[in-house]
Design an enzyme around this catalytic site. Structure first.
Site, PDB file in Angstrom:
ATOM      1  N   PHE A   1      14.149  48.928  -2.008  1.00  0.00           N
ATOM      2  CA  PHE A   1      13.562  49.465  -0.786  1.00  0.00           C
ATOM      3  C   PHE A   1      13.020  48.313   0.041  1.00  0.00           C
ATOM      4  O   PHE A   1      12.651  47.270  -0.507  1.00  0.00           O
ATOM      5  CB  PHE A   1      12.420  50.434  -1.119  1.00  0.00           C
TER       6      PHE A   1
ATOM      7  N   ASN B   1      -2.026  47.365  -1.511  1.00  0.00           N
ATOM      8  CA  ASN B   1      -1.408  47.817  -0.258  1.00  0.00           C
ATOM      9  C   ASN B   1      -1.462  49.332  -0.155  1.00  0.00           C
ATOM     10  O   ASN B   1      -1.989  50.000  -1.042  1.00  0.00           O
ATOM     11  CB  ASN B   1       0.026  47.296  -0.156  1.00  0.00           C
TER      12      ASN B   1
HETATM   13  N1  CTP Z   1      10.107  43.640  -4.883  1.00  0.00           N
HETATM   14  C1  CTP Z   1      10.065  43.251  -6.207  1.00  0.00           C
HETATM   15  N2  CTP Z   1       9.216  42.254  -6.590  1.00  0.00           N
HETATM   16  C2  CTP Z   1       8.436  41.628  -5.686  1.00  0.00           C
HETATM   17  C3  CTP Z   1       8.472  42.012  -4.327  1.00  0.00           C
HETATM   18  C4  CTP Z   1       9.317  43.041  -3.965  1.00  0.00           C
HETATM   19  O1  CTP Z   1      10.786  43.814  -7.024  1.00  0.00           O
HETATM   20  N3  CTP Z   1       7.630  40.675  -6.095  1.00  0.00           N
HETATM   21  C5  CTP Z   1      11.071  44.691  -4.508  1.00  0.00           C
HETATM   22  C6  CTP Z   1      10.459  45.959  -3.959  1.00  0.00           C
HETATM   23  O2  CTP Z   1      10.230  46.908  -4.980  1.00  0.00           O
HETATM   24  C7  CTP Z   1      11.539  46.434  -3.004  1.00  0.00           C
HETATM   25  C8  CTP Z   1      12.202  45.158  -2.543  1.00  0.00           C
HETATM   26  O3  CTP Z   1      11.863  44.157  -3.481  1.00  0.00           O
HETATM   27  O4  CTP Z   1      12.522  47.194  -3.652  1.00  0.00           O
HETATM   28  C9  CTP Z   1      11.815  44.687  -1.188  1.00  0.00           C
HETATM   29  O5  CTP Z   1      10.414  44.559  -1.078  1.00  0.00           O
HETATM   30  P1  CTP Z   1       9.787  43.811   0.166  1.00  0.00           P
HETATM   31  O6  CTP Z   1       8.292  43.730  -0.006  1.00  0.00           O
HETATM   32  O7  CTP Z   1      10.303  44.440   1.423  1.00  0.00           O
HETATM   33  O8  CTP Z   1      10.491  42.410  -0.015  1.00  0.00           O
HETATM   34  P2  CTP Z   1       9.974  40.963  -0.111  1.00  0.00           P
HETATM   35  O9  CTP Z   1      10.909  40.227  -1.000  1.00  0.00           O
HETATM   36  O10 CTP Z   1       8.538  40.946  -0.515  1.00  0.00           O
HETATM   37  O11 CTP Z   1      10.199  40.424   1.347  1.00  0.00           O
HETATM   38  P3  CTP Z   1       9.163  40.285   2.558  1.00  0.00           P
HETATM   39  O12 CTP Z   1       9.137  38.823   2.784  1.00  0.00           O
HETATM   40  O13 CTP Z   1       9.811  41.048   3.663  1.00  0.00           O
HETATM   41  O14 CTP Z   1       7.843  40.846   2.095  1.00  0.00           O
END
Ligand code: CTP
Length: 444
Positions: free
Chosen positions: A357, A241
């Site tokens: 975040f 990303n």
């Molecule tokens: N995060 C994490 N492990 C993952 C995905 C995300 O620790 N596998 C953490 C990121 O570092 C961030 C937070 O979760 O602090 C939110 O990430 P985000 O991508 O917005 O959340 P997702 O759970 O992936 O939700 P979405 O469905 O919106 O992608």
């Protein structure tokens, strides 16, 4: 150096944070030199004393008048300038400096520094000084990749120089690739962090930012994830990303500045790690998760800034995937879920204070409120990445901070500035025991 110089003071605007720090800003002859006055201005705004030193070729790209105007001092460019030498000889100037930063450092200057030459004022100052040296290379991407340049960089790193960047992207020569000088704001952050780690000037053990609630963070162990992860498809392709790592690195710097002990677990990025942080480099989400779990027992505050890939290819092919023969419609890639790192931290025994975040493209606040609760975070920082001018890969960001019982929108600012504010809000919540290890934050 005299001990009487005033140290920086607490200031969210960073004004005065480098008060009294003496910096030689060297400029060599590359097109990126047009950005150096911006760096000098930022350092001056932060209270540093700056002496600009140009090589002969630098004059082709930026004028001494400009550098004099922003630094507030006549520019030095020659070993043989009798009047300047009478005012402050070059050895005296080398002793005067707390830090030397050369931006841009061209391929030729890199080579001369690596050889230990002293055939102009700038190279002589570097050789005659014990101050830390930061180099911001800038050159055509083929020159950057050349074995001779790699060799020079290795030698300079062995000699103790810190290499800042370069960034990757479109170049003045029309080509695209690594070799762009880091932006002035990123260079400023690296120089600032280095200054603050110099014991004789502003030691990390004596945090520059100090108020009763920030003092509560002194000595606390921060674990911060930053940057993207890469999930391999085959030996040459991966899913990743746009994350640059800048916000996570800025938070690591800000945590160091309040006296925190910082471990930074970083995905692949193009920026220099903050001086003073223990940095662990990883590539995949699984590796990031393993590194986080290994560090967790010694963590007081976890900040998950990394843009972790939610899914990875079910298998990494050993050989490069060939294009399908004509007639076949599309290639199916089976993805499997990666561990949710932050949810794992939140649900661990003796959990630290957890900050996450969220990058959202719609309904940012509503989604973030829900995400904070779902992942058991004490605090979430949300940015709306629908705006292309801020957030991913840019220098600025605009975020809102949400914690149990409160929300605050922070104005659009540099990532360094936002990091200071976020650390400030963490201090308030953590120290006042509004959220850490507080059953309500987990039970909601
Ligand atoms: N995060 C994490 N492990 C993952 C995905 C995300 O620790 N596998 C953490 C990121 O570092 C961030 C937070 O979760 O602090 C939110 O990430 P985000 O991508 O917005 O959340 P997702 O759970 O992936 O939700 P979405 O469905 O919106 O992608």
């Amino acid at each position: 150096m005299a001990d009487t110089r005033s140290k920086g003071q607490d200031s969210l605007s960073e004004g005065g944070i480098l008060s009294g720090c003496r910096i030689i800003v060297g400029v060599s002859g590359g097109i990126a030199a047009y950005k150096t006055p911006m760096l000098v201005r930022r350092l001056r705004e932060a209270g540093a004393e700056v002496q600009a030193v140009m090589t002969a070729n630098a004059r082709q790209f930026v004028t001494a008048t400009t550098l004099q105007a922003v630094s507030g001092r006549p520019v030095r460019d020659s070993l043989w300038d009798a009047a300047a030498e009478a005012a402050m000889g070059h050895i005296e100037l080398a002793r005067w400096a707390d830090l030397i930063v050369i931006a841009p450092t061209t391929a030729d200057t890199l080579s001369r520094l690596a050889a230990g030459r002293a055939d102009d004022l700038l190279s002589t100052l570097r050789l005659a000084s014990r101050a830390p040296v930061l180099l911001a290379p800038a050159m055509n991407n083929v020159m950057w990749d050349h074995p001779a340049t790699r060799r020079n960089l290795r030698r300079l790193t062995e000699d103790g120089c810190t290499i800042l960047g370069p960034d990757s992207g479109p170049q003045a020569c029309g080509e695209t690739g690594p070799g762009r000088m880091q932006e002035p704001e990123a260079l400023f952050a690296a120089v600032r962090d280095c200054c603050l780690s110099i014991p004789s000037w502003g030691s990390l053990a004596t945090p520059v930012r100090s108020t009763p609630h920030l003092d509560g963070l002194r000595g606390k162990k921060f674990l911060i994830t930053a940057g993207p992860t890469r999930e391999a498809i085959d030996p040459v392709r991966y899913i990743s990303n746009e994350s640059s790592g800048k916000q996570g690195y800025a938070l690591a710097s800000a945590a160091l500045r309040v006296g925190g002990e910082v471990t930074l677990i970083s995905g692949p990025v193009n920026i220099a790690p903050p001086v003073g942080a223990k940095t662990i480099s990883v590539t995949t989400a699984q590796q990031m998760n393993d590194a986080v779990q290994a560090q967790l027992p010694a963590t007081d505050i976890f900040i998950g800034v990394a843009a972790v890939a939610d899914y990875r290819p079910a298998e990494k092919k050993d050989q490069k995937i060939k294009k399908l023969p004509g007639g076949e419609k599309g290639l199916r890639l089976l993805l499997v879920e990666n561990p949710d790192i932050i949810a794992g931290v939140s649900s661990s025994q003796n959990r630290p204070f957890v900050v996450g975040f969220a990058a959202e493209t719609q309904d940012a606040l509503r989604n973030a409120r829900e995400k904070r609760k779902r992942k058991g975070m004490d605090m979430i920082v949300v940015n709306d990445v629908a705006n292309p001018d801020i957030g991913f890969n840019s220098e600025e960001n605009a975020v809102a901070v949400i914690w149990h019982g409160g929300e605050e929108k922070l104005p659009q600012s540099s990532k360094a500035q936002l990091a200071e504010w976020i650390i400030d809000r963490i201090a308030t919540c953590y120290v006042d025991q509004l959220a850490p290890a507080n059953p309500e934050s987990v039970a909601e």
